[in-house]
Design a protein around this motif. Sequence first.
Motif, PDB file in Angstrom:
ATOM      1  N   ASN A 205       0.826  -1.338  -0.188  1.00 56.08           N
ATOM      2  CA  ASN A 205       0.036   0.175   0.016  1.00 56.08           C
ATOM      3  C   ASN A 205       0.654   1.308   0.047  1.00 56.08           C
ATOM      4  OD1 ASN A 205      -1.559   2.255   1.302  1.00 56.08           O
ATOM      5  ND2 ASN A 205      -3.233   0.735   1.132  1.00 56.08           N
ATOM      6  N   ASP A 206       0.497   2.269  -0.612  1.00 57.31           N
ATOM      7  CA  ASP A 206       1.258   3.407  -0.676  1.00 57.31           C
ATOM      8  C   ASP A 206       1.464   4.004   0.636  1.00 57.31           C
ATOM      9  OD1 ASP A 206       1.453   3.402  -3.513  1.00 57.31           O
ATOM     10  OD2 ASP A 206      -0.346   4.751  -3.787  1.00 57.31           O
ATOM     11  N   LYS A 207       0.698   3.700   1.626  1.00 59.12           N
ATOM     12  CA  LYS A 207       0.859   4.324   2.872  1.00 59.12           C
ATOM     13  C   LYS A 207       1.630   3.364   4.183  1.00 59.12           C
ATOM     14  CE  LYS A 207      -0.725   8.686   1.634  1.00 59.12           C
ATOM     15  NZ  LYS A 207       0.152   9.645   1.617  1.00 59.12           N
ATOM     16  N   SER A 208       1.746   2.332   3.632  1.00 59.30           N
ATOM     17  CA  SER A 208       2.475   1.170   4.494  1.00 59.30           C
ATOM     18  C   SER A 208       3.351   1.870   5.237  1.00 59.30           C
ATOM     19  CB  SER A 208       2.505  -0.195   3.752  1.00 59.30           C
ATOM     20  OG  SER A 208       1.573  -0.848   3.074  1.00 59.30           O
ATOM     21  N   PHE A 209       3.602   1.280   6.414  1.00 64.13           N
ATOM     22  CA  PHE A 209       4.851   1.445   7.589  1.00 64.13           C
ATOM     23  C   PHE A 209       5.400   0.033   7.447  1.00 64.13           C
ATOM     24  CE2 PHE A 209       7.043   1.468  11.029  1.00 64.13           C
ATOM     25  CZ  PHE A 209       7.415   3.002  11.339  1.00 64.13           C
ATOM     26  N   PHE A 210       7.011  -0.186   7.352  1.00 60.07           N
ATOM     27  CA  PHE A 210       7.457  -1.088   7.482  1.00 60.07           C
ATOM     28  C   PHE A 210       8.458  -1.403   8.587  1.00 60.07           C
ATOM     29  CE2 PHE A 210       6.280  -1.077   2.951  1.00 60.07           C
ATOM     30  CZ  PHE A 210       6.132  -2.271   2.489  1.00 60.07           C
ATOM     31  N   LEU A 211       8.287  -2.409   9.526  1.00 55.92           N
ATOM     32  CA  LEU A 211       8.989  -2.525  10.653  1.00 55.92           C
ATOM     33  C   LEU A 211       9.822  -3.658  10.729  1.00 55.92           C
ATOM     34  CD1 LEU A 211       9.571  -1.391  13.654  1.00 55.92           C
ATOM     35  CD2 LEU A 211       7.785  -2.901  14.213  1.00 55.92           C
ATOM     36  N   VAL A 212      11.304  -3.468  10.903  1.00 55.86           N
ATOM     37  CA  VAL A 212      12.093  -4.443  10.680  1.00 55.86           C
ATOM     38  C   VAL A 212      12.382  -5.111  12.321  1.00 55.86           C
ATOM     39  CG1 VAL A 212      14.430  -5.142   9.864  1.00 55.86           C
ATOM     40  CG2 VAL A 212      12.973  -3.648   8.565  1.00 55.86           C
ATOM     41  N   VAL A 213      12.124  -6.202  12.616  1.00 58.39           N
ATOM     42  CA  VAL A 213      12.630  -6.443  13.866  1.00 58.39           C
ATOM     43  C   VAL A 213      13.521  -7.708  13.967  1.00 58.39           C
ATOM     44  CG1 VAL A 213      11.381  -7.427  15.802  1.00 58.39           C
ATOM     45  CG2 VAL A 213       9.858  -6.157  14.338  1.00 58.39           C
ATOM     46  N   GLY A 214      14.610  -7.091  14.706  1.00 61.77           N
ATOM     47  CA  GLY A 214      15.672  -7.989  14.825  1.00 61.77           C
ATOM     48  C   GLY A 214      15.893  -8.814  16.059  1.00 61.77           C
ATOM     49  N   TYR A 215      16.152 -10.081  15.926  1.00 63.68           N
ATOM     50  CA  TYR A 215      16.332 -11.297  16.925  1.00 63.68           C
ATOM     51  C   TYR A 215      17.632 -11.730  16.963  1.00 63.68           C
ATOM     52  CZ  TYR A 215      11.150 -11.344  16.555  1.00 63.68           C
ATOM     53  OH  TYR A 215       9.784 -11.111  16.394  1.00 63.68           O
ATOM     54  N   ALA A 216      18.060 -11.993  18.074  1.00 60.90           N
ATOM     55  CA  ALA A 216      19.184 -13.028  18.322  1.00 60.90           C
ATOM     56  C   ALA A 216      19.180 -14.141  19.054  1.00 60.90           C
ATOM     57  CB  ALA A 216      20.347 -12.218  19.115  1.00 60.90           C
ATOM     58  N   SER A 217      19.987 -15.165  18.773  1.00 60.31           N
ATOM     59  CA  SER A 217      19.883 -16.236  19.421  1.00 60.31           C
ATOM     60  C   SER A 217      20.246 -16.162  20.867  1.00 60.31           C
ATOM     61  CB  SER A 217      21.007 -17.494  18.953  1.00 60.31           C
ATOM     62  OG  SER A 217      22.173 -17.057  18.807  1.00 60.31           O
TER      63      SER A 217
END
Length: 281
Positions: A205-217
């Motif tokens: 969508n033209d108004k979408s928000f992208f959140l990148v969530v980082g994890y570690a072991s």
Amino acid sequence: QRVTTAEASNTAFINEIANLKNQLANSVGSAAENARLKDQLESLKKLKEYSDSQLAELRARPDLSQDLLNAQRLTETQKATIDSLRAQLDGAVSGTEAQRLRAQLATANQEIEALKAELQKAKADLNRSKLYVEDSANLAPIASALFAELQQLEGSTPEQLREAYAKIGQTVNARRVELVAFASGSSQVDVGRYGKITQEVAAANDKSFFLVVGYASKTGDPTSNRSLSARRATTVASIANNSKRPGQRVQAVYLGQTDRFSPSAFAKNQICEVWEIKPSN
């Protein structure tokens, strides 16, 4: 320092191209095939020269993240050219020369991979201050609700995760569009995953928000894991950010050490999730 290293990789690569041209000139085989190989090598040299100019401009103006992206995309074109050359070698030159040229092309491929890694690191460094959120309390409001939901899922079984993710789709209008796995100690994103991220952003969508969530072991030092995960999340967010449209937004955040994706195969927890949060209206 990283851009300087990338420049050194470029120089070495151009030298390899010169060596290939010299060897092709003395090779035994079809004159027409050799001429075609020479033309392709010349085109490859021009691409590398342009890549050099991109890096030079970046050093002069470190805010030019788009130029850095252009330079990175060039490496993919160069790699495709090298693959084409390799496919033609057996029919174009004698067995001994073909073997030697394949070794030279393998070295050139390694140079491209090294350059690509350096460009990704440099781009992530440029974008970290505007994309990575050190404290989750500073996330944009549209992303805070999703982050809060994800925080509650530690200890979930695979089935419970699937159910929770389906619920997230309903409660906060978000969906996980990509999962990026990393080798131990690395923050590099492979070419195939890079393309999938850009495709997802383009289709959103033209108004979408992208959140990148980082994890570690849950192995290793927590402080080091947080630092490495931050680099990974910023690298992924940079890819999305360079592909987004004006109305879209991107942020990256670290959630923490986890074993939710696998309690036994620790490497499966060395990931970043890319979530698309759609506007409510």
